[in-house]
Design a protein around this motif. Structure first.
Motif, PDB file in Angstrom:
ATOM      1  N   GLY A 272     -26.077   4.310  -7.519  1.00 23.52           N
ATOM      2  CA  GLY A 272     -24.891   4.492  -6.679  1.00 23.52           C
ATOM      3  C   GLY A 272     -24.188   3.227  -6.239  1.00 23.52           C
ATOM      4  N   VAL A 273     -24.209   2.208  -7.091  1.00 19.72           N
ATOM      5  CA  VAL A 273     -23.471   0.974  -6.808  1.00 19.72           C
ATOM      6  C   VAL A 273     -22.616   0.610  -8.024  1.00 19.72           C
TER       7      VAL A 273
ATOM      8  N   ASN B 154     -28.075 -10.451  -2.265  1.00 17.21           N
ATOM      9  CA  ASN B 154     -29.373 -10.035  -1.743  1.00 17.21           C
ATOM     10  C   ASN B 154     -29.257  -8.560  -1.361  1.00 17.21           C
ATOM     11  N   PRO B 155     -29.843  -7.659  -2.156  1.00 17.53           N
ATOM     12  CA  PRO B 155     -29.673  -6.231  -1.907  1.00 17.53           C
ATOM     13  C   PRO B 155     -30.436  -5.750  -0.675  1.00 17.53           C
ATOM     14  N   THR B 156     -29.968  -4.651  -0.105  1.00 14.65           N
ATOM     15  CA  THR B 156     -30.667  -4.034   1.019  1.00 14.65           C
ATOM     16  C   THR B 156     -31.995  -3.469   0.526  1.00 14.65           C
ATOM     17  N   ILE B 157     -32.906  -3.222   1.445  1.00 20.95           N
ATOM     18  CA  ILE B 157     -34.195  -2.637   1.069  1.00 20.95           C
ATOM     19  C   ILE B 157     -33.982  -1.253   0.467  1.00 20.95           C
TER      20      ILE B 157
ATOM     21  N   CYS C 181     -33.008  -1.802  -3.077  1.00 22.23           N
ATOM     22  CA  CYS C 181     -34.197  -2.269  -3.818  1.00 22.23           C
ATOM     23  C   CYS C 181     -35.098  -1.096  -4.184  1.00 22.23           C
ATOM     24  N   ILE C 182     -35.338  -0.216  -3.226  1.00 21.40           N
ATOM     25  CA  ILE C 182     -36.202   0.943  -3.465  1.00 21.40           C
ATOM     26  C   ILE C 182     -35.588   1.864  -4.508  1.00 21.40           C
ATOM     27  N   ALA C 183     -34.286   2.088  -4.430  1.00 23.50           N
ATOM     28  CA  ALA C 183     -33.602   2.951  -5.406  1.00 23.50           C
ATOM     29  C   ALA C 183     -33.725   2.369  -6.814  1.00 23.50           C
ATOM     30  N   ILE C 184     -33.547   1.057  -6.941  1.00 27.95           N
ATOM     31  CA  ILE C 184     -33.674   0.402  -8.245  1.00 27.95           C
ATOM     32  C   ILE C 184     -35.107   0.542  -8.763  1.00 27.95           C
TER      33      ILE C 184
END
Length: 65
Positions: A25-26, A40-43, A46-49
């Motif tokens: 979703g980005v 620097n991605p949000t947590i 990061c979890i979604a990736i």
């Protein structure tokens, strides 16, 4: 710092930056910026990736000293 582990994990699943971006979703530009170390991605992101790539946070985002 470039995130080569993310790029490698994505490539191993034969996913383009756009395909990964769509699944989490980005924009493709966001995935590109994360891989280049410019963002620097949000947590949450990061979890979604990690879920899409079937990896842990440590696998993709833990910085080795």
């Amino acid at each position: 710092m470039k995130n080569l582990r993310l790029k490698s994990a994505r490539a191993a699943l034969d996913l383009s930056q756009q395909e990964l971006a769509d699944q989490v979703g980005v924009s493709r530009q966001t995935i590109n910026a994360i891989e280049k170390g410019d963002y620097n991605p949000t947590i949450r992101l990061c979890i979604a990736i990690c879920k899409v790539l079937n990896k842990t946070l440590d696998d993709l985002f833990w910085e080795e000293n």
